[in-house]
Scaffold this active site. Structure first.
Site, PDB file in Angstrom:
ATOM      1  N   HIS A 254       0.959  -1.269  -0.059  1.00  0.00           N
ATOM      2  CA  HIS A 254      -0.161  -0.003  -0.030  1.00  0.00           C
ATOM      3  C   HIS A 254       0.733   1.223   0.039  1.00  0.00           C
ATOM      4  CE1 HIS A 254      -3.813   1.751  -0.393  1.00  0.00           C
ATOM      5  NE2 HIS A 254      -3.273   2.630   0.402  1.00  0.00           N
ATOM      6  N   TYR A 258       1.485   5.233  -2.376  1.00  0.00           N
ATOM      7  CA  TYR A 258       1.618   6.591  -1.730  1.00  0.00           C
ATOM      8  C   TYR A 258       2.831   7.019  -2.585  1.00  0.00           C
ATOM      9  CZ  TYR A 258      -2.446   6.414   0.576  1.00  0.00           C
ATOM     10  OH  TYR A 258      -3.731   6.083   0.982  1.00  0.00           O
ATOM     11  N   HIS A 405     -10.534   0.737  -9.572  1.00  0.00           N
ATOM     12  CA  HIS A 405     -10.078   1.829  -8.668  1.00  0.00           C
ATOM     13  C   HIS A 405      -8.730   2.431  -8.870  1.00  0.00           C
ATOM     14  CE1 HIS A 405      -8.752   3.550  -4.898  1.00  0.00           C
ATOM     15  NE2 HIS A 405      -7.829   2.572  -4.971  1.00  0.00           N
ATOM     16  N   PHE A 406      -7.809   1.477  -9.074  1.00  0.00           N
ATOM     17  CA  PHE A 406      -6.270   2.031  -9.211  1.00  0.00           C
ATOM     18  C   PHE A 406      -6.042   2.478 -10.554  1.00  0.00           C
ATOM     19  CE2 PHE A 406      -5.408  -2.688  -9.460  1.00  0.00           C
ATOM     20  CZ  PHE A 406      -4.870  -2.750 -10.728  1.00  0.00           C
ATOM     21  N   HIS A 407      -7.050   2.111 -11.662  1.00  0.00           N
ATOM     22  CA  HIS A 407      -6.638   2.875 -12.835  1.00  0.00           C
ATOM     23  C   HIS A 407      -7.067   4.253 -12.739  1.00  0.00           C
ATOM     24  CE1 HIS A 407      -5.944  -1.190 -14.728  1.00  0.00           C
ATOM     25  NE2 HIS A 407      -5.342  -0.370 -15.815  1.00  0.00           N
ATOM     26  N   ARG A 468     -11.080  -9.873 -11.114  1.00  0.00           N
ATOM     27  CA  ARG A 468      -9.924  -9.156 -11.988  1.00  0.00           C
ATOM     28  C   ARG A 468      -9.026 -10.315 -12.375  1.00  0.00           C
ATOM     29  NH1 ARG A 468      -6.170  -6.875  -7.046  1.00  0.00           N
ATOM     30  NH2 ARG A 468      -5.021  -6.329  -8.531  1.00  0.00           N
ATOM     31  N   ARG A 469      -7.928  -9.909 -13.109  1.00  0.00           N
ATOM     32  CA  ARG A 469      -6.875 -11.013 -13.309  1.00  0.00           C
ATOM     33  C   ARG A 469      -7.316 -12.195 -13.922  1.00  0.00           C
ATOM     34  NH1 ARG A 469      -3.455 -10.461  -7.875  1.00  0.00           N
ATOM     35  NH2 ARG A 469      -1.947  -8.883  -8.656  1.00  0.00           N
TER      36      ARG A 469
END
Lengths: 585, 178
Positions: A254, A258, A405-407, A468-469
């Protein structure tokens, strides 16, 4: 004039000119003042963008494959490309891009060149060799006759096993980034010896707090790779504890988010206000935000393991509480960045409650890209709050919601910010005027539309339980029920969105390539590197904010509190047990 | 340090929001009783699971569906391996409606996922660990089971089914005690 039009050469700051002996005024861009640092930035950005191009191509192939639109690879090779997409974009593109940005920010704000060329050669060399090893073993998976592969995905969970050189490559890339950080600290130390009483310049402060966070958080993955995965893949130890290595991975997994985000914040805090036509609202609050990230980023990794057996729910609850408090610096950033943009817009003649938005330079690629990435990050932040919600997370854990989300976060907040700031920064580090300006102006919007289509469909597909994946999201035994819309419509949106994103990536790379090869050195740049002082300056902030040793110590104590007992529980029955034997990917 | 009035207001509102979010989680745990997957499933030797010699384990029975020893509800023991759920893939898992169903899921090889698509029944399946969690199904119906963690080149073929049937039709032997 600080508040002038950012891309207008007539409003260059006086700082951007030098006068020579014969009385003529010349441009003084970053490359003219700091040729050595500019060279390092160029190398880093060049490697970063090359990785971006390959990773983006893999992304396109995946988007079309799993939506059944176009299939050019067998489904078993999908995971090789997925590993390449993840490693090249989430590790190589980001780490090299950040190394370049930080070299620029550190040098610019301290006003001195990097101190040790040996150290520079060391970290550039380690990171490059690491990248070649990792990328090479991944790509080898596509060819049966090469006895190496690394189809283990970006997360490389044991006991799926990759070729040892993959792990060595990953370790070199990360350890190389540690040396890059050391060079920013050395630069600071030299500056400090000449400025014993001054406040740390804001960008250098941001670079150092981010790197401290990175040192603390990468320890987990370094231990995982060096102590467990490399010996295990070489056959020196027979088994590893999958839960322990997984936990060490997420200890880093995680904070790495950041590490991607904070460089974007550096740009949002220090460059975006100027591009908006104004200046930063508050320097002290920016420092508070970075200190909060340093302290809170690492003890949150268990929120990726809410659904893991073997970890007591109490530890998960502690991590959840930490995770939610990590919202605080991002919410503060939202306020400061929007306030700074509004200030800029009003300097440009904007007025009204929302009317000022029209006064922003939306036609300028650097501003438009950074502002759009901020807007999309807000949406990504909200879906992140769902991920962080311990029991709500059960609905979406490991579904398409997560890449949706992370895109928005790394794939837009970081990636689009880096692309956009490149339109402003690359001319200054190459001395060449930006080429294909029209393509550049359109590019952020193409990315924005592509991402809106792809990520909203991914989020909704996740609610339907689509994982996913996976190369084949359809199953013989059952079909997925969409909560809103239909699965077919989501699939089309993902395919169109993914295609637009690839077009956006190609447009960006075309602009960069054209600037690099066709632009003339020593031309009059359309941009300048002048960054105006914040409205509320560093002198307004308490001195304790600059005490980086104190903040690093607090961060380490919090990590020990969050991870001490859970890790003890995991190794109490032996470091390698309950183990599992290797399974080739 | 000068902090603008609006900044103070925003700071306060952010803190309220964060505390409220944590409050919703706490409520979810206490009110509707959404429990976490924890460490109460215990550990198991992954090699023993791969051998299929469940007699050697004290917290994991042979895969299948069993009446609970206390007579209330059922226990479902599932082994995930490349690329099937046992039971689940070859034949659907059958559980009764309205009774507590306790799942015990473990892996014989690599890390897998176990998700009833579209529901919050969702856990990682990690070698050496037993994921233990309770579910109450209020309605009869059929659910797809998806492996949602990449587990090898055949990962996309790994799926199964779970059927929730009325108590009167429930028969443990049909649930796949194999």
């Amino acid at each position: 004039m600080a508040t002038g039009h950012p891309d207008d050469t007539s409003t260059l700051s006086e700082d951007d000119y030098v006068e020579t002996e014969d009385g003529t005024r010349h441009r003084s861009a970053f490359v003219d003042r700091y040729p050595e640092a500019a060279r390092i930035v160029r190398i880093c950005l060049g490697i970063s963008f090359a990785a971006f191009g390959v990773g983006a191509l893999f992304g396109l192939i995946q988007a079309l494959h799993r939506t059944n639109v176009l299939r050019v690879i067998p489904s078993s090779d999908y995971y090789t490309l997925l590993t390449g997409h993840g490693v090249l974009l989430a590790l190589v593109f980001t780490t090299f891009g950040i190394a370049g940005l930080f070299q620029w920010a550190s040098t610019r704000s301290l006003g001195i060149e990097p101190t040790s060329s040996k150290l520079t050669a060391t970290w550039l060399g380690m990171m490059t060799v690491g990248t070649l090893l990792a990328a090479g073993t991944i790509l080898a998976g596509l060819f049966d006759w090469i006895p190496a592969s690394a189809d283990v995905l970006f997360t490389f969970y044991a006991p799926l096993k990759a070729h040892p050189l993959f792990y060595v490559g990953a370790a070199l890339l990360i350890v190389g980034s540690w040396f890059a950080g050391a060079s920013y600290f050395l630069q600071y130390r030299e500056w400090r010896s000449e400025n014993p009483d001054a406040r740390i310049p804001l960008q250098s402060f941001m670079v150092m707090t981010t790197m401290l966070m990175w040192y603390i958080s990468t320890l987990g993955v370094a231990v995982e790779v060096v102590v467990f995965l490399i010996p295990w893949s070489l056959g020196l130890i027979q088994q590893v504890d999958p839960l322990l290595t997984r936990t060490l991975f997420w200890y880093f997994g995680h904070p790495v988010v950041y590490f991607w985000l904070l460089p974007a914040y550096v740009i949002w805090y220090t460059v975006l206000p100027k591009l908006s036509g104004g200046r930063l609202f508050s320097d002290p609050l920016a420092r508070v935000v970075f200190v909060l990230f340093l302290i809170l980023s690492t003890p949150v990794g268990f929120h990726h393991q809410y659904t893991d057996p073997g970890i007591a729910s109490g530890y998960k609850f502690v991590a959840m509480t930490n995770t939610f408090f990590l919202l605080l610096p991002s919410l503060l950033t939202l306020f400061t960045v929007v306030a700074s943009m509004e200030h800029g817009a009003r300097q440009r003649g904007g007025s009204g409650y929302l009317g000022w938005l029209k006064a922003l330079p939306w036609e300028k690629p650097a501003f438009a890209g950074i502002a759009l990435s901020g807007i999309m990050f807000a949406a990504g932040g909200f879906s992140g709050m769902i991920n962080a919600g311990m029991n709500i997370n059960y609905l979406i854990h490991n579904t398409l919601w997560v890449p949706g989300h992370f895109h928005l976060t790394v794939g837009t907040a970081f990636a689009l910010t880096l692309m956009a700031v490149s339109y402003w920064l690359v001319p200054q580090v190459t001395g060449k005027r930006l080429q294909l300006y029209g393509v550049a102006s359109l590019q952020p919007y193409v990315w924005f539309v592509g991402m809106v289509l792809m990520s909203n469909a991914m989020h909704r597909a996740g609610l339907a339980g689509i994982p996913r994946r996976t190369a084949e999201p359809q199953y013989d035994q059952f079909s997925f029920q969409a909560v809103a819309g239909s699965v077919g419509e989501m699939r089309i949106q993902i395919a169109i969105g993914g295609t637009l994103l690839f077009i956006g990536a190609a447009m960006f790379l075309a602009v960069m390539l054209a600037t690099w090869t066709m632009g003339k050195s020593n031309s009059q740049l359309r941009v300048n590197g002048y960054l105006p002082e914040p409205m509320s300056g560093a002198t307004d902030s308490p001195r304790v904010l600059d005490n980086l040793k104190l903040w690093a110590a607090i961060a380490i104590v919090l990590v020990a509190l969050a991870y001490g007992l859970p890790l003890f529980d995991m190794v109490a029955d032996g470091v390698l047990s309950p183990g599992s034997v290797p399974v080739p990917a | 340090m000068h902090v603008h009035r609006f900044e103070k207001l925003w700071f306060g509102a952010s803190l309220v929001l964060i505390v409220a979010f944590i409050g919703t989680i706490v409520y979810g745990a206490i009110g509707p009783g959404v429990a976490m997957v924890g460490d109460d499933g215990g550990t198991i030797d992954a090699a023993t699971v791969a051998d299929g010699d469940f007699g050697q384990t004290d917290n994991f029975r042979s895969p299948g569906v069993y009446e609970s020893s206390d007579g209330d509800g059922v226990d479902v023991y599932i082994v995930a391996r490349q690329y099937l759920f046992n039971p689940g893939t070859a034949q659907p898992i059958e559980v009764p409606r309205g009774e507590e169903v306790t799942f015990h899921v473990t892996s014989a090889d690599v890390t897998h996922g176990f998700n009833l698509a579209g529901t919050n029944v969702n856990t990682m399946v990690i070698p050496g660990q037993v994921a233990r969690f309770d579910v109450m199904f209020d309605e009869t119906g059929e659910y797809g089971i998806v492996c949602h963690e990449y587990c090898g080149s055949g990962h996309h073929t790994m799926a199964g089914q779970l059927h929730v049937v009325p108590q009167s039709q429930f028969d443990t032997t049909a649930g796949g005690d194999n």
